[in-house]
Design an enzyme around this catalytic site. Structure first.
Site, mmCIF file in Angstrom:
data_model
loop_
_atom_site.group_PDB
_atom_site.id
_atom_site.type_symbol
_atom_site.label_atom_id
_atom_site.label_comp_id
_atom_site.label_asym_id
_atom_site.label_seq_id
_atom_site.Cartn_x
_atom_site.Cartn_y
_atom_site.Cartn_z
ATOM 1 N N GLU A 1 -9.306 2.234 5.740
ATOM 2 C CA GLU A 1 -9.928 2.003 4.237
ATOM 3 C C GLU A 1 -9.717 0.278 4.301
ATOM 4 O O GLU A 1 -10.652 -0.251 3.931
ATOM 5 C CB GLU A 1 -8.988 2.780 3.337
ATOM 6 C CG GLU A 1 -9.618 2.338 1.926
ATOM 7 C CD GLU A 1 -8.495 2.855 0.789
ATOM 8 O OE1 GLU A 1 -9.014 2.831 -0.273
ATOM 9 O OE2 GLU A 1 -7.248 3.242 1.366
ATOM 10 N N HIS A 2 -8.530 -0.067 4.415
ATOM 11 C CA HIS A 2 -8.323 -1.574 4.440
ATOM 12 C C HIS A 2 -7.652 -2.053 5.871
ATOM 13 O O HIS A 2 -6.747 -1.429 6.294
ATOM 14 C CB HIS A 2 -7.198 -2.092 3.382
ATOM 15 C CG HIS A 2 -7.316 -1.318 1.978
ATOM 16 N ND1 HIS A 2 -6.694 -0.337 1.655
ATOM 17 C CD2 HIS A 2 -8.058 -1.853 0.876
ATOM 18 C CE1 HIS A 2 -7.107 0.201 0.515
ATOM 19 N NE2 HIS A 2 -7.844 -0.882 -0.162
ATOM 20 N N GLN B 1 0.741 -1.100 0.138
ATOM 21 C CA GLN B 1 -0.126 -0.018 0.059
ATOM 22 C C GLN B 1 1.042 1.421 0.113
ATOM 23 O O GLN B 1 0.343 2.332 -0.538
ATOM 24 C CB GLN B 1 -0.986 0.004 1.276
ATOM 25 C CG GLN B 1 -1.900 -1.130 1.214
ATOM 26 C CD GLN B 1 -2.966 -0.993 -0.132
ATOM 27 O OE1 GLN B 1 -3.512 -0.119 -0.407
ATOM 28 N NE2 GLN B 1 -2.713 -2.148 -0.880
ATOM 29 N N ASP C 1 -7.514 -5.593 -4.075
ATOM 30 C CA ASP C 1 -7.387 -4.310 -5.106
ATOM 31 C C ASP C 1 -7.808 -4.964 -6.510
ATOM 32 O O ASP C 1 -7.984 -4.003 -7.309
ATOM 33 C CB ASP C 1 -5.880 -3.984 -5.078
ATOM 34 C CG ASP C 1 -5.697 -3.073 -4.014
ATOM 35 O OD1 ASP C 1 -6.552 -2.405 -3.369
ATOM 36 O OD2 ASP C 1 -4.575 -2.864 -3.429
ATOM 37 N N HIS D 1 1.564 2.844 -3.193
ATOM 38 C CA HIS D 1 0.673 3.823 -4.128
ATOM 39 C C HIS D 1 1.250 5.376 -4.250
ATOM 40 O O HIS D 1 1.253 6.032 -5.298
ATOM 41 C CB HIS D 1 -0.578 3.768 -3.187
ATOM 42 C CG HIS D 1 -1.465 2.656 -4.044
ATOM 43 N ND1 HIS D 1 -1.974 2.712 -4.886
ATOM 44 C CD2 HIS D 1 -1.796 1.513 -3.255
ATOM 45 C CE1 HIS D 1 -2.772 1.556 -5.144
ATOM 46 N NE2 HIS D 1 -2.604 1.019 -3.991
ATOM 47 N N HIS E 1 -51.815 20.957 7.688
ATOM 48 C CA HIS E 1 -51.705 19.658 7.159
ATOM 49 C C HIS E 1 -52.847 18.767 7.494
ATOM 50 O O HIS E 1 -53.163 18.059 6.934
ATOM 51 C CB HIS E 1 -50.314 19.191 7.881
ATOM 52 C CG HIS E 1 -49.247 19.922 7.600
ATOM 53 N ND1 HIS E 1 -48.803 21.025 7.347
ATOM 54 C CD2 HIS E 1 -48.049 18.992 7.356
ATOM 55 C CE1 HIS E 1 -47.564 20.975 6.803
ATOM 56 N NE2 HIS E 1 -47.098 19.663 6.756
#
Length: 445
Positions: A337-338, A268, A371, A271, A430
């Site tokens: 996230e992961h 990761q 992924d 990235h 109403h």
């Protein structure tokens, strides 16, 4: 290379950032994503696209991407050629990724449900797909055909009728998006593709141009400028999330293989220099073994400079905890996230995770699998947003619409309650809207 945070012996509680079991989120590693500051950068870009359309997009392609374009839409011939020339092995891998993603996302389809509230009175929830969506595929340091799959498949399975993909133009490919991106689009039957990146692509989908009709929703990950454009234009257009830098957290004990853990952190960190890689462990021996593995593995990898910077950044670190129980509190506060669980009885530990974009259980479910080919979606909430948001799914492209049907008799039965509540809220009209259907009276009174 990677810093340590020691939470053993003291669990901060009562602080401003404390959640759940008293873990202060401000003490945990986290990437900084100043979307607010980027707003002022993207605002004039979005306004320019709104007013000048394609001409503005062409200008920004030259300014930001170094590409001289005559048009933004990718010709059909370029899509066809990209698929024909795609490496057969890459095509086979993409086809398998699509097959698995379709199997998972097809199961997410919603069915209309009708509830008979009372005799003669029903509420049906209809699930209706968004009419047109813009799908953004980033193109920075890496090429992401997998993001084409992750965006397009759930939209198609939801029944979206009109799909458009946008990805940055590449100077090395004649101003077109990367050919593997184009090939993935063609493989999925998407024939509307645009060479536009960044905030200007989000603005194109929001406002429309001479070439691109406006969309109702835009999805897909991107850099801080994409996130800022989404925030700026939210309301004009629906968005999935303001995605930040990718992140992985690994909760591991002394049963974990340090080579596996290190490899997953590196994967990761590859990235981006601001990617987050976090190990949470009660085992100091594992922490030390992982540090040794990182030195060896990073030195041998292609993107060692980028990875080294990511691992050394404030967003990455090794968090030492008393035990797996405290580790669970930490990862739930972090809301990664992961999240990988590499502990004894990993499935039972994973079942207690409350906050994560996606959870990967055991030594043979690394994030890299998700992924590409697990079948799950990799467009996931970042920056702690997993405590309140979900990843991209078929549901992201559907809207629930309640359809209310009541007979005269069923309405008569409940009119008194509606009139009472309307008076309690000082909204007498109403109640009158019901009473007028019964000659100005409340039935039964």
């Amino acid at each position: 290379m990677i810093s340590r945070i020691d939470l053993r012996g003291s669990v901060p509680s009562g602080a401003a950032g404390a959640v759940g079991d008293g873990i202060d989120r401000d003490l945990l590693p986290r990437a900084e994503l100043d979307v607010e500051a980027a707003l002022e950068t993207v605002r004039p870009v979005c306004d320019d696209v709104r007013h000048r359309g394609t001409a503005a997009l062409i200008d920004y392609a030259e300014r930001f991407d170094g590409c001289t374009l005559e048009r933004i839409r990718v010709p059909a011939e370029a899509l066809r050629r990209a698929l024909e020339e795609l490496d057969p092995a890459v095509r086979a891998a993409l086809e398998e990724a699509v097959r698995r993603a379709r199997a998972v996302h097809r199961a997410q389809r919603r069915t209309d449900e009708t509830v008979q509230v009372v005799p003669g009175g029903s509420v049906t929830e209809r699930w209706v797909p968004v009419e047109r969506v813009g799908l953004y595929v980033p193109g920075g340091r890496a090429v992401y055909p997998s993001s084409v799959v992750m965006n397009v498949v759930p939209a198609q399975e939801a029944g979206v009728g009109s799909l458009a993909v946008s990805s940055p133009p590449q100077a090395g490919f004649g101003g077109l998006p990367h050919p593997t991106i184009l090939a993935a689009c063609a493989l999925l039957g998407v024939d509307e593709v645009y060479a536009a990146g960044g905030a200007q692509a989000v603005a194109m989908f929001a406002y429309g141009t001479e070439e691109c009709a406006p969309a109702q929703l835009v999805t897909g990950p991107g850099n801080v400028y994409v996130a800022a454009a989404k925030r700026l234009l939210k309301g004009r257009i629906g968005i999935d999330s303001e995605a930040g830098p990718t992140e992985i957290a690994v909760l591991a004990d002394d049963t974990a293989d340090p080579a596996h853990v290190a490899a997953d952190l590196v994967s990761q960190a590859e990235h981006d220099v601001v990617a987050a890689a976090v190990l949470v462990t009660p085992s100091e021996a594992l922490a030390e073994a992982v540090e040794r593995e990182l030195k060896t593995q990073v030195a041998a990898t292609r993107h060692r400079d980028r990875i080294t910077e990511a691992l050394a950044g404030r967003q990455s670190g090794i968090v030492l905890v008393e035990d797996v129980e405290q580790g669970l509190a930490v990862v739930n506060a972090y809301a990664a996230e992961h999240l990988e669980i590499q502990t004894a009885d990993a499935a039972a530990v994973a079942a207690r995770v409350r906050n994560a974009g996606a959870v990967f259980v055991g030594p043979y479910a690394p994030v890299s699998l998700g992924d590409y080919c697990a079948g799950s979606n990799h467009v996931l909430p970042t920056g702690g947003c997993a405590c309140h948001s979900s990843g991209l799914s078929v549901q992201s492209f559907l809207r629930g619409i309640h359809v209310v049907e009541y007979t005269r008799e069923a309405l008569a039965e409940v009119t008194g309650h509606v009139v009472t509540l309307a008076e309690a809220e000082d909204l007498p009209a109403h109640g009158e809207a019901l009473k007028v259907r019964f000659d100005g009276e409340v039935p039964g009174e």
